[in-house]
Design an enzyme around this catalytic site. Sequence first.
Site, mmCIF file in Angstrom:
data_model
loop_
_atom_site.group_PDB
_atom_site.id
_atom_site.type_symbol
_atom_site.label_atom_id
_atom_site.label_comp_id
_atom_site.label_asym_id
_atom_site.label_seq_id
_atom_site.Cartn_x
_atom_site.Cartn_y
_atom_site.Cartn_z
ATOM 1 N N ALA A 111 21.782 32.444 -2.519
ATOM 2 C CA ALA A 111 21.558 32.520 -3.964
ATOM 3 C C ALA A 111 22.671 31.856 -4.756
ATOM 4 O O ALA A 111 22.415 31.223 -5.782
ATOM 5 C CB ALA A 111 21.408 33.981 -4.382
ATOM 6 N N HIS A 140 16.142 28.108 -0.013
ATOM 7 C CA HIS A 140 17.078 29.232 -0.048
ATOM 8 C C HIS A 140 16.351 30.552 -0.218
ATOM 9 O O HIS A 140 15.184 30.618 -0.593
ATOM 10 C CB HIS A 140 18.097 29.044 -1.180
ATOM 11 C CG HIS A 140 17.565 29.386 -2.533
ATOM 12 N ND1 HIS A 140 17.633 30.656 -3.056
ATOM 13 C CD2 HIS A 140 16.931 28.630 -3.458
ATOM 14 C CE1 HIS A 140 17.074 30.658 -4.255
ATOM 15 N NE2 HIS A 140 16.634 29.442 -4.523
ATOM 16 N N CYS A 141 17.069 31.607 0.089
ATOM 17 C CA CYS A 141 16.656 32.965 -0.230
ATOM 18 C C CYS A 141 17.924 33.670 -0.702
ATOM 19 O O CYS A 141 18.842 33.000 -1.185
ATOM 20 C CB CYS A 141 15.980 33.655 0.960
ATOM 21 S SG CYS A 141 16.881 33.560 2.519
ATOM 22 N N ARG A 142 17.994 34.963 -0.599
ATOM 23 C CA ARG A 142 19.192 35.654 -1.096
ATOM 24 C C ARG A 142 20.428 35.293 -0.277
ATOM 25 O O ARG A 142 21.474 34.977 -0.807
ATOM 26 C CB ARG A 142 18.945 37.155 -1.102
ATOM 27 C CG ARG A 142 20.024 37.922 -1.779
ATOM 28 C CD ARG A 142 19.625 39.362 -2.037
ATOM 29 N NE ARG A 142 20.800 40.159 -2.273
ATOM 30 C CZ ARG A 142 21.557 40.097 -3.361
ATOM 31 N NH1 ARG A 142 21.233 39.265 -4.323
ATOM 32 N NH2 ARG A 142 22.621 40.851 -3.497
ATOM 33 N N SER A 155 14.367 31.822 4.205
ATOM 34 C CA SER A 155 14.435 30.361 4.055
ATOM 35 C C SER A 155 14.493 29.625 5.391
ATOM 36 O O SER A 155 13.769 28.634 5.566
ATOM 37 C CB SER A 155 15.576 29.950 3.125
ATOM 38 O OG SER A 155 16.799 30.514 3.499
#
EC number: 3.1.3.16
Length: 185
Positions: free
Chosen positions: A42, A123-125, A131
């Site tokens: 993130a 992306h993810c967190r 991702s």
Amino acid sequence: MSGSFELSVQDLNDLLSDGSGCYSLPSQPCNEVTPRIYVGNASVAQDIPKLQKLGITHVLNAAEGRSFMHVNTNANFYKDSGITYLGIKANDTQEFNLSAYFERAADFIDQALAQKNGRVLVHCREGYSRSPTLVIAYLMMRQKMDVKSALSIVRQNREIGPNDGFLAQLCQLNDRLAKEGKLKP
């Protein structure tokens, strides 16, 4: 199911962990895991100057949403930067059907790479589960890699740990693509 292509979640977990069964967390906010495809977290996704420095033209948020498990960005967040955005409201749970988004994500990555200097951040967190799963599926679907090869390439370039539900979905994708003759021999 039968056949030599059938893989288990444990087979994939063995590739992700060291010999003692330990997993590593990402050491960098972002890594280029294969040419022009980046996996990150993130913090890098929300840092537009950093994205521009990396030459990122497309951002795929695999964790779009407002909860603490998600990353609260959208197309509006990137509109003045020239970055093209796609958001997927995925949860990092074993029950979540991320495979429902494999095709859409692969199309978006293809769109980015079709541009002369296109680069995509998926992306993810944390850049650890959602991702990388989408990037592995992309490599399988569009570059005809089997799941072990695709997972290994991403893992060589970033510490990852897709949850067991996502690994099972990648195994199912591998079996389907193998049966359809869509993987490299």
